[in-house]
Design an enzyme around this catalytic site. Sequence first.
Site, PDB file in Angstrom:
ATOM      1  N   HIS A  95       0.842  -1.209   0.000  1.00 27.02           N
ATOM      2  CA  HIS A  95       0.000   0.000   0.000  1.00 27.02           C
ATOM      3  C   HIS A  95       0.875   1.256   0.000  1.00 27.02           C
ATOM      4  CE1 HIS A  95      -3.117  -2.731   2.129  1.00 27.02           C
ATOM      5  NE2 HIS A  95      -3.517  -2.568   0.892  1.00 27.02           N
ATOM      6  N   LYS A 124     -19.674  -5.653   9.184  1.00 32.34           N
ATOM      7  CA  LYS A 124     -18.618  -6.657   8.989  1.00 32.34           C
ATOM      8  C   LYS A 124     -17.427  -6.305   9.878  1.00 32.34           C
ATOM      9  CE  LYS A 124     -16.171  -7.491   5.125  1.00 32.34           C
ATOM     10  NZ  LYS A 124     -15.970  -7.359   3.682  1.00 32.34           N
ATOM     11  N   ARG A 177      -2.063  -5.948  -8.474  1.00 32.98           N
ATOM     12  CA  ARG A 177      -1.004  -6.958  -8.342  1.00 32.98           C
ATOM     13  C   ARG A 177      -1.099  -7.996  -9.450  1.00 32.98           C
ATOM     14  NH1 ARG A 177      -2.863  -7.808  -2.342  1.00 32.98           N
ATOM     15  NH2 ARG A 177      -4.692  -7.120  -3.492  1.00 32.98           N
ATOM     16  N   SER A 217      -2.792  -7.787   2.856  1.00 26.79           N
ATOM     17  CA  SER A 217      -3.213  -7.689   4.260  1.00 26.79           C
ATOM     18  C   SER A 217      -3.611  -9.072   4.782  1.00 26.79           C
ATOM     19  CB  SER A 217      -4.397  -6.735   4.402  1.00 26.79           C
ATOM     20  OG  SER A 217      -4.037  -5.446   3.962  1.00 26.79           O
TER      21      SER A 217
HETATM   22  P1  ADP Z   1      -9.816  -3.696  -0.580  1.00 29.25           P
HETATM   23  O1  ADP Z   1     -10.492  -4.548   0.451  1.00 29.25           O
HETATM   24  O2  ADP Z   1     -10.584  -2.462  -0.919  1.00 29.25           O
HETATM   25  O3  ADP Z   1      -9.306  -4.428  -1.778  1.00 29.25           O
HETATM   26  P2  ADP Z   1      -7.073  -3.562   0.380  1.00 29.25           P
HETATM   27  O4  ADP Z   1      -6.643  -2.881   1.629  1.00 29.25           O
HETATM   28  O5  ADP Z   1      -6.921  -5.052   0.315  1.00 29.25           O
HETATM   29  O6  ADP Z   1      -8.567  -3.093   0.181  1.00 29.25           O
HETATM   30  O7  ADP Z   1      -6.322  -2.937  -0.866  1.00 29.25           O
HETATM   31  C1  ADP Z   1      -6.408  -1.579  -1.183  1.00 29.25           C
HETATM   32  C2  ADP Z   1      -5.791  -1.318  -2.541  1.00 29.25           C
HETATM   33  O8  ADP Z   1      -4.401  -1.610  -2.522  1.00 29.25           O
HETATM   34  C3  ADP Z   1      -6.362  -2.211  -3.646  1.00 29.25           C
HETATM   35  O9  ADP Z   1      -6.404  -1.457  -4.835  1.00 29.25           O
HETATM   36  C4  ADP Z   1      -5.348  -3.315  -3.764  1.00 29.25           C
HETATM   37  O10 ADP Z   1      -5.353  -3.914  -5.054  1.00 29.25           O
HETATM   38  C5  ADP Z   1      -4.078  -2.548  -3.512  1.00 29.25           C
HETATM   39  N1  ADP Z   1      -2.983  -3.384  -3.004  1.00 29.25           N
HETATM   40  C6  ADP Z   1      -2.998  -4.218  -1.947  1.00 29.25           C
HETATM   41  N2  ADP Z   1      -1.792  -4.806  -1.777  1.00 29.25           N
HETATM   42  C7  ADP Z   1      -0.999  -4.327  -2.764  1.00 29.25           C
HETATM   43  C8  ADP Z   1       0.356  -4.550  -3.146  1.00 29.25           C
HETATM   44  N3  ADP Z   1       1.139  -5.420  -2.490  1.00 29.25           N
HETATM   45  N4  ADP Z   1       0.824  -3.876  -4.205  1.00 29.25           N
HETATM   46  C9  ADP Z   1       0.029  -3.021  -4.886  1.00 29.25           C
HETATM   47  N5  ADP Z   1      -1.253  -2.770  -4.594  1.00 29.25           N
HETATM   48  C10 ADP Z   1      -1.769  -3.412  -3.542  1.00 29.25           C
END
Ligand code: ADP
Length: 162
Positions: free
Chosen positions: A17, A41, A90, A128
């Site tokens: 992130h 949730k 990703r 995450s």
């Molecule tokens: P959501 O539940 O909205 O997908 P996340 O916190 O999992 O929220 O992810 C937020 C954003 O960050 C999403 O666009 C996701 O694709 C991106 N993201 C998560 N991990 C990575 C990473 N390792 N590299 C690039 N983008 C990422």
Amino acid sequence: MRTAVFPGSFDPFTLGHLDVLNSALRLFDKVIVAVGYNSGKKGFFPPNTRVEIIRQAIGENQRVEICSYTGLTVDLCKEKNADFIVRGLRTTTDFDLESVISQANRTMEPELLTVFIPAGHEYSFISSTVVRDVIVNGGDASGFLPKGVDISKFIEQNRQGK
Ligand code: ADP
């Protein structure tokens, strides 16, 4: 001024992130990192903890705002006067999901543009979900998290149900 919202669950905010955020700061004057949560949730960390983790990760930066929200991202963008949504990509699976969401948002708000930022290859495996699995199983997640994040403090708070 070009303002973008970078929405996500950020449960918790990872090095992946942070990499997306740093790229977004090259494109936009201001980036609002927005922790989306659904009151029905239960996440792993509560929204206020997720915000605090992001604050520790970023430190002082006038060009970054951190907030939490429920409801539609398009409504948050309107409220914040943001014309762009940033999402990280990703894998092709991310792309398939994200393109559908971006079409829906564009249908609701034609002026709102979603910008996809590719994951840095060294961070592309970080999610995450992996971080939560490591934490739940008592492992050291610090290698996935930005420097400055005192994750053990938040894990302890979670354990005590604070
Ligand atoms: P959501 O539940 O909205 O997908 P996340 O916190 O999992 O929220 O992810 C937020 C954003 O960050 C999403 O666009 C996701 O694709 C991106 N993201 C998560 N991990 C990575 C990473 N390792 N590299 C690039 N983008 C990422």
